[in-house]
Enzyme design. Structure first.
Site, PDB file in Angstrom:
ATOM      1  N   ASN A   1     105.190   6.625  -6.793  1.00  0.00           N
ATOM      2  CA  ASN A   1     103.938   6.553  -6.041  1.00  0.00           C
ATOM      3  C   ASN A   1     102.843   7.398  -6.681  1.00  0.00           C
ATOM      4  O   ASN A   1     103.141   8.394  -7.330  1.00  0.00           O
ATOM      5  CB  ASN A   1     104.174   7.036  -4.604  1.00  0.00           C
TER       6      ASN A   1
ATOM      7  N   ARG B   1     104.404  18.018  -3.333  1.00  0.00           N
ATOM      8  CA  ARG B   1     104.249  17.111  -2.192  1.00  0.00           C
ATOM      9  C   ARG B   1     103.857  17.892  -0.942  1.00  0.00           C
ATOM     10  O   ARG B   1     102.985  17.460  -0.167  1.00  0.00           O
ATOM     11  CB  ARG B   1     105.551  16.353  -1.942  1.00  0.00           C
TER      12      ARG B   1
ATOM     13  N   CYS C   1     107.801  -1.747  -4.181  1.00  0.00           N
ATOM     14  CA  CYS C   1     107.797  -0.915  -2.980  1.00  0.00           C
ATOM     15  C   CYS C   1     108.785  -1.518  -1.987  1.00  0.00           C
ATOM     16  O   CYS C   1     109.106  -2.708  -2.062  1.00  0.00           O
ATOM     17  CB  CYS C   1     106.385  -0.883  -2.382  1.00  0.00           C
TER      18      CYS C   1
ATOM     19  N   TYR D   1     101.586   2.157   6.931  1.00  0.00           N
ATOM     20  CA  TYR D   1     100.579   3.012   6.298  1.00  0.00           C
ATOM     21  C   TYR D   1      99.179   2.720   6.829  1.00  0.00           C
ATOM     22  O   TYR D   1      98.276   3.542   6.671  1.00  0.00           O
ATOM     23  CB  TYR D   1     100.599   2.834   4.785  1.00  0.00           C
TER      24      TYR D   1
END
Length: 432
Positions: free
Chosen positions: A146, A92, A166, A250
């Site tokens: 994800n 990540r 989600c 987002y």
């Protein structure tokens, strides 16, 4: 009825949030056995120990077991939850770093970093899903992993009994309810889009939970609580009021891309912050006196996931507080099948759906405004190319997906990002 649930990625420091929800909401979801599955045996034992103590403190009778063996863990499970992270926080951290070298957003689910995560994740998830199908073909697979849209599309295209979930929608529901001073069950969202690319086009205040009709209160929310909503989203209030909708946070990666890039360059990666939080959490989990989820866990992210998970699984397995009372409406990630006519049928969309023991049926949607539909269509095309790259491999497919992404879209930039993506992910890509 006594259910068996399995969590793949059960060694995550986030798992106690789910455990807490399972314990508090046990009347809706009567779990007899919960299996935590994870290759990291040391973390698994710490999380498993805390899970047992949380259940014991709250008087939950379920047995909690742990295993590193996926086949053994999913055997006989009624539902399998996927919350894995291939490559861990280290991967990540890279997803959030190397795109910035090219002037692009570094984020684990959006843009080039999101593509890297999809490439690492899809083959692993499909392997796990095949094991679930062999163990119990009737089991539901609930994907939290994800990028949820791409992963769920891979699962559904392969014929698995899967749905994606989600926490963005339930987060908005809870925040709007708090602003209005009402119970969350009285708020119904007109939520449309894709995972991590969605808008609240309406907010209905119901007269009673599950009731028909109700009153539209989105203008009231924007008029009375606009500054709080804008601050939460880190978007300019005039823009939100001009749009007349509440975008997912987002959308900031798209609406203010260059601003976000500079902020990320200055602040460092979220992965490094999460890694430190995880270190502290694991120390806490090792304390045999700890029998509740620690407050620090709230900083890990994923607010309200446990409530959303319980609602969804209880509806799918027919174990809600009032079995047989009818269908439940929840925002999920599922197959389009003509709901948004400008997308392919096999696209995975994020919309309200009827959920019950017969499955998931997305509700009809009014026409999506061009300002939103154009971006939805663009990102859906990228997701299709991303899935092809994840399934078939090849540098050209990675390049095509990046070129199609609205945050990339330039030949030289896609070329640079492709090279970096492959350089940072060869250990996780069998074909690279």
């Amino acid at each position: 009825m006594s259910l068996k649930l399995a969590i793949v990625g059960g060694g995550s420091t986030y798992t106690p949030e789910l455990i807490d929800g399972f314990a508090r909401l046990r009347d809706s979801l009567p779990i007899g056995e919960l299996v935590l599955i994870d290759p990291a045996a040391d973390r698994l034992e710490l999380v498993g120990g805390l899970a047992r103590r949380i259940f014991a403190k709250q008087g939950h009778p379920a047995r909690v077991t742990t295993t590193t063996d996926v086949d053994a863990g999913v055997a006989g499970a009624d539902a399998v939850l996927l919350q894995l992270r291939v490559g861990g926080q280290a991967a990540r951290g890279e997803d959030e770093s190397w795109p910035l070298e090219c002037g692009c957003v570094g984020q684990e689910t959006t843009g080039a970093g999101g593509l890297a995560k999809a490439l690492r994740t899809v083959p692993v998830v499909l392997d796990i899903a095949e094991r679930v199908r062999r163990a119990n073909p009737q089991a539901w697979i609930v994907d939290f992993t994800n990028p949820v849209g791409i992963v769920t599309r891979a699962l559904q295209n392969a014929g698995h009994k899967a749905v994606g979930l989600c926490n963005v929608a339930i987060g908005f529901q809870r925040k709007f309810a708090r602003h209005l001073g009402v119970a969350p069950e009285l708020i119904r969202l007109d939520h449309v889009g894709l995972n991590h690319l969605s808008w609240e086009r309406g907010v209905t205040l119901l007269d009673a939970p599950g009731a028909a009709g109700g009153r539209e209160v989105l203008p009231e929310l924007l008029g009375g609580f606009g500054p709080e909503i804008a601050e939460d989203l880190h978007l300019p209030l005039p823009v939100i009021r001009r749009l007349g909708v509440v975008p997912s946070y987002y959308l900031r990666y798209f609406y203010q891309h260059d601003v976000v890039v500079e902020e990320l360059r200055a602040s460092g990666s979220r992965a490094s912050q999460v890694a430190e939080i995880e270190r502290q959490l694991l120390e806490m989990y090792a304390d045999p006196a700890l029998d509740t989820k620690p407050e620090l866990l709230a900083q890990r992210g994923g607010a309200f996931y446990s409530e959303a998970a319980v609602q969804l699984i209880a509806a799918l397995l027919g174990t809600g507080a009032t079995p047989g009372a009818g269908v439940d409406v929840q925002v999920v990630n599922t197959r389009n099948d003509g709901i948004l006519p400008f997308l392919p049928d096999d696209a995975v969309i994020e919309v309200p759906a009827e959920v019950d023991a017969d499955g998931v049926r997305p509700l009809p949607q009014r026409a999506v405004e061009p300002l939103f539909a154009g971006l939805i269509a663009n990102v859906t095309a990228y997701e299709q190319l991303a899935l092809e790259a994840a399934l078939k491999g090849g540098r050209d497919r990675v390049f095509d997906a990046l070129l199609a992404h609205p945050l990339v879209g330039q030949i030289e930039l896609a070329d640079q990002l492709t090279d970096r993506l492959l350089a940072h992910n060869r250990a996780h890509l069998a074909w690279a």
